[in-house]
Scaffold this motif. Structure first.
Motif, PDB file in Angstrom:
ATOM      1  N   VAL A  38       0.826  -1.175   0.062  1.00 36.05           N
ATOM      2  CA  VAL A  38      -0.075   0.052   0.053  1.00 36.05           C
ATOM      3  C   VAL A  38       0.926   1.027  -0.116  1.00 36.05           C
ATOM      4  CG1 VAL A  38      -1.869   1.360   1.421  1.00 36.05           C
ATOM      5  CG2 VAL A  38      -2.128  -0.949   0.965  1.00 36.05           C
ATOM      6  N   ASP A  39       1.891   1.217   0.866  1.00 37.12           N
ATOM      7  CA  ASP A  39       2.612   2.392   1.162  1.00 37.12           C
ATOM      8  C   ASP A  39       3.672   2.513  -0.190  1.00 37.12           C
ATOM      9  OD1 ASP A  39       2.013   2.833   3.445  1.00 37.12           O
ATOM     10  OD2 ASP A  39       3.782   2.066   4.439  1.00 37.12           O
ATOM     11  N   ASP A  40       4.089   1.420  -0.957  1.00 38.67           N
ATOM     12  CA  ASP A  40       4.688   1.515  -2.057  1.00 38.67           C
ATOM     13  C   ASP A  40       3.649   1.929  -3.333  1.00 38.67           C
ATOM     14  OD1 ASP A  40       6.915   0.540  -0.827  1.00 38.67           O
ATOM     15  OD2 ASP A  40       6.863  -1.400  -2.004  1.00 38.67           O
ATOM     16  N   PHE A  41       2.832   1.707  -3.625  1.00 41.30           N
ATOM     17  CA  PHE A  41       1.803   2.032  -4.383  1.00 41.30           C
ATOM     18  C   PHE A  41       1.325   3.415  -4.282  1.00 41.30           C
ATOM     19  CE2 PHE A  41       0.896  -2.530  -5.049  1.00 41.30           C
ATOM     20  CZ  PHE A  41       1.731  -2.889  -5.952  1.00 41.30           C
ATOM     21  N   HIS A  42       1.013   3.697  -3.074  1.00 39.92           N
ATOM     22  CA  HIS A  42       0.627   5.289  -2.518  1.00 39.92           C
ATOM     23  C   HIS A  42       1.722   6.185  -3.143  1.00 39.92           C
ATOM     24  CE1 HIS A  42      -1.516   8.359  -0.445  1.00 39.92           C
ATOM     25  NE2 HIS A  42      -0.232   8.703   0.060  1.00 39.92           N
ATOM     26  N   GLY A  43       3.003   5.815  -2.785  1.00 42.51           N
ATOM     27  CA  GLY A  43       4.206   6.446  -3.393  1.00 42.51           C
ATOM     28  C   GLY A  43       4.182   6.860  -4.757  1.00 42.51           C
ATOM     29  N   ILE A  44       3.671   5.730  -5.457  1.00 43.46           N
ATOM     30  CA  ILE A  44       3.721   5.771  -7.074  1.00 43.46           C
ATOM     31  C   ILE A  44       2.636   6.608  -7.500  1.00 43.46           C
ATOM     32  CG2 ILE A  44       3.481   4.247  -9.006  1.00 43.46           C
ATOM     33  CD1 ILE A  44       5.084   1.920  -7.600  1.00 43.46           C
ATOM     34  N   LEU A  45       1.603   6.140  -6.949  1.00 45.89           N
ATOM     35  CA  LEU A  45       0.457   7.203  -7.422  1.00 45.89           C
ATOM     36  C   LEU A  45       0.208   8.616  -7.091  1.00 45.89           C
ATOM     37  CD1 LEU A  45      -2.527   4.251  -6.588  1.00 45.89           C
ATOM     38  CD2 LEU A  45      -1.694   4.954  -9.146  1.00 45.89           C
ATOM     39  N   HIS A  46       1.130   8.933  -6.080  1.00 46.05           N
ATOM     40  CA  HIS A  46       0.890  10.050  -5.626  1.00 46.05           C
ATOM     41  C   HIS A  46       2.143  11.214  -5.892  1.00 46.05           C
ATOM     42  CE1 HIS A  46      -2.945   9.939  -3.690  1.00 46.05           C
ATOM     43  NE2 HIS A  46      -2.561   8.804  -3.462  1.00 46.05           N
ATOM     44  N   ASP A  47       3.133  10.534  -6.964  1.00 44.63           N
ATOM     45  CA  ASP A  47       4.064  11.362  -7.405  1.00 44.63           C
ATOM     46  C   ASP A  47       4.197  11.114  -9.056  1.00 44.63           C
ATOM     47  OD1 ASP A  47       7.117  12.472  -6.808  1.00 44.63           O
ATOM     48  OD2 ASP A  47       7.369  10.908  -8.465  1.00 44.63           O
ATOM     49  N   ALA A  54       6.512   4.360 -13.892  1.00 42.62           N
ATOM     50  CA  ALA A  54       5.612   3.173 -13.513  1.00 42.62           C
ATOM     51  C   ALA A  54       4.856   2.552 -14.692  1.00 42.62           C
ATOM     52  CB  ALA A  54       5.041   3.042 -12.326  1.00 42.62           C
ATOM     53  N   ARG A  55       4.197   3.835 -15.433  1.00 43.38           N
ATOM     54  CA  ARG A  55       3.078   3.410 -16.579  1.00 43.38           C
ATOM     55  C   ARG A  55       4.124   3.291 -17.679  1.00 43.38           C
ATOM     56  NH1 ARG A  55      -2.391   5.958 -17.251  1.00 43.38           N
ATOM     57  NH2 ARG A  55      -2.104   4.698 -18.692  1.00 43.38           N
ATOM     58  N   GLY A  56       5.260   3.690 -17.763  1.00 41.81           N
ATOM     59  CA  GLY A  56       6.078   3.476 -19.105  1.00 41.81           C
ATOM     60  C   GLY A  56       6.437   2.053 -19.515  1.00 41.81           C
ATOM     61  N   SER A  57       6.569   1.269 -18.554  1.00 43.02           N
ATOM     62  CA  SER A  57       6.897  -0.096 -18.737  1.00 43.02           C
ATOM     63  C   SER A  57       6.330  -1.156 -17.561  1.00 43.02           C
ATOM     64  CB  SER A  57       8.467  -0.330 -18.677  1.00 43.02           C
ATOM     65  OG  SER A  57       9.161  -0.082 -17.384  1.00 43.02           O
ATOM     66  N   PHE A  58       6.491  -2.345 -17.922  1.00 42.12           N
ATOM     67  CA  PHE A  58       5.634  -3.357 -16.860  1.00 42.12           C
ATOM     68  C   PHE A  58       6.937  -3.821 -16.124  1.00 42.12           C
ATOM     69  CE2 PHE A  58       2.486  -3.745 -20.312  1.00 42.12           C
ATOM     70  CZ  PHE A  58       1.346  -3.272 -19.684  1.00 42.12           C
ATOM     71  N   PRO A  59       6.717  -4.270 -14.626  1.00 42.95           N
ATOM     72  CA  PRO A  59       7.785  -4.585 -13.784  1.00 42.95           C
ATOM     73  C   PRO A  59       8.601  -5.722 -14.292  1.00 42.95           C
ATOM     74  CG  PRO A  59       5.997  -4.466 -12.774  1.00 42.95           C
ATOM     75  CD  PRO A  59       5.507  -4.035 -14.065  1.00 42.95           C
ATOM     76  N   TRP A  60       7.935  -6.709 -15.106  1.00 49.22           N
ATOM     77  CA  TRP A  60       8.357  -8.011 -15.568  1.00 49.22           C
ATOM     78  C   TRP A  60       9.337  -7.673 -16.869  1.00 49.22           C
ATOM     79  CZ3 TRP A  60       3.269  -7.264 -15.082  1.00 49.22           C
ATOM     80  CH2 TRP A  60       2.496  -6.917 -16.388  1.00 49.22           C
ATOM     81  N   GLU A  61       9.241  -6.565 -17.497  1.00 58.22           N
ATOM     82  CA  GLU A  61      10.200  -6.176 -18.453  1.00 58.22           C
ATOM     83  C   GLU A  61      11.780  -5.959 -18.109  1.00 58.22           C
ATOM     84  OE1 GLU A  61       8.187  -2.807 -20.343  1.00 58.22           O
ATOM     85  OE2 GLU A  61       6.818  -4.104 -21.493  1.00 58.22           O
ATOM     86  N   ARG A  62      11.606  -5.663 -16.766  1.00 60.67           N
ATOM     87  CA  ARG A  62      12.877  -5.436 -16.107  1.00 60.67           C
ATOM     88  C   ARG A  62      13.550  -6.338 -15.376  1.00 60.67           C
ATOM     89  NH1 ARG A  62       9.818  -0.715 -15.287  1.00 60.67           N
ATOM     90  NH2 ARG A  62       9.232  -1.506 -13.037  1.00 60.67           N
ATOM     91  N   MET A  63      12.789  -7.594 -15.212  1.00 61.81           N
ATOM     92  CA  MET A  63      13.303  -8.545 -14.423  1.00 61.81           C
ATOM     93  C   MET A  63      14.147  -9.669 -15.406  1.00 61.81           C
ATOM     94  SD  MET A  63       9.906  -9.860 -12.721  1.00 61.81           S
ATOM     95  CE  MET A  63       9.061  -9.270 -11.199  1.00 61.81           C
ATOM     96  N   ASP A  64      15.218 -10.166 -14.680  1.00 59.11           N
ATOM     97  CA  ASP A  64      15.961 -10.996 -15.440  1.00 59.11           C
ATOM     98  C   ASP A  64      15.212 -12.545 -15.374  1.00 59.11           C
ATOM     99  OD1 ASP A  64      16.675 -12.303 -13.041  1.00 59.11           O
ATOM    100  OD2 ASP A  64      18.442 -11.376 -12.856  1.00 59.11           O
ATOM    101  N   ASP A  65      15.815 -13.556 -15.856  1.00 54.58           N
ATOM    102  CA  ASP A  65      14.954 -14.994 -15.991  1.00 54.58           C
ATOM    103  C   ASP A  65      14.783 -15.573 -14.523  1.00 54.58           C
ATOM    104  OD1 ASP A  65      15.190 -14.563 -18.638  1.00 54.58           O
ATOM    105  OD2 ASP A  65      16.672 -16.085 -18.987  1.00 54.58           O
ATOM    106  N   ALA A  66      15.867 -15.254 -13.763  1.00 55.38           N
ATOM    107  CA  ALA A  66      15.768 -15.870 -12.435  1.00 55.38           C
ATOM    108  C   ALA A  66      14.652 -15.372 -11.561  1.00 55.38           C
ATOM    109  CB  ALA A  66      17.041 -15.702 -11.592  1.00 55.38           C
ATOM    110  N   GLU A  67      14.584 -13.977 -11.722  1.00 55.51           N
ATOM    111  CA  GLU A  67      13.255 -13.263 -11.209  1.00 55.51           C
ATOM    112  C   GLU A  67      11.924 -13.767 -11.821  1.00 55.51           C
ATOM    113  OE1 GLU A  67      15.165  -9.080  -9.840  1.00 55.51           O
ATOM    114  OE2 GLU A  67      15.001  -9.450 -12.151  1.00 55.51           O
ATOM    115  N   LEU A  68      11.914 -13.754 -12.900  1.00 56.94           N
ATOM    116  CA  LEU A  68      10.671 -14.471 -13.658  1.00 56.94           C
ATOM    117  C   LEU A  68      10.191 -15.706 -13.180  1.00 56.94           C
ATOM    118  CD1 LEU A  68      11.290 -13.240 -17.386  1.00 56.94           C
ATOM    119  CD2 LEU A  68       9.339 -12.143 -15.769  1.00 56.94           C
TER     120      LEU A  68
END
Ligand SMILES: [Zn+2]
Length: 129
Positions: A38-47, A54-68
């Motif tokens: 909630v705190d993380d998303f609040h920070g994203i939504l209010h800045d 955050a809207r420019g790309s999806f988190p999984w686009e920045r993940m390596d194979d191990a993270e996926l």
């Protein structure tokens, strides 16, 4: 019949939370969110800059194979939690004497189809009531 937050995970980060843990959860419709998310998303939504980034790309686009790969079990755990919640919800309806026909109508399926889908509880939640 009580639906509780005990044994739940955050649907967004996969961390166990709720009663008996130090991580508070809130949520609805089966999805749970922890206070950190909630705190993380609040920070994203209010800045505006962070939100635009955050809207420019999806988190999984920045993940390596191990993270996926590490994320896959978390996705399934969240999906299973939601499925278990749907079963608990139907148990709640049944405890209020809502008929299988009414449950089926709410789902747009037959009474029989509703019964077949929900009459048996998930194995981790105990026997059919
Ligand atoms: Zn979380």
């Amino acid at each position: 019949m009580a639906i509780t937050r005990e044994g739940r995970i955050c649907s967004f980060c996969g961390e166990p939370g709720g009663p008996g843990t130090d991580l508070r959860l809130i949520g609805g419709l089966g999805a749970q969110v922890c206070e950190r998310c909630v705190d993380d998303f609040h920070g994203i939504l209010h800045d505006e800059a962070t939100y635009a980034e955050a809207r420019g790309s999806f988190p999984w686009e920045r993940m390596d194979d191990a993270e996926l790969l590490a994320t896959l079990p978390q996705i399934l755990a969240s999906a299973e939690q939601n499925t278990a919640f749907a079963h608990e919800w139907v148990d709640l309806l049944r405890s209020r004497n809502i008929s299988w026909a009414e449950i089926g109508r709410a789902l747009g399926v037959s009474r029989q189809a509703a019964w077949e889908r929900f009459s048996r509880r998930s194995p981790d939640k105990g026997a059919t009531a």
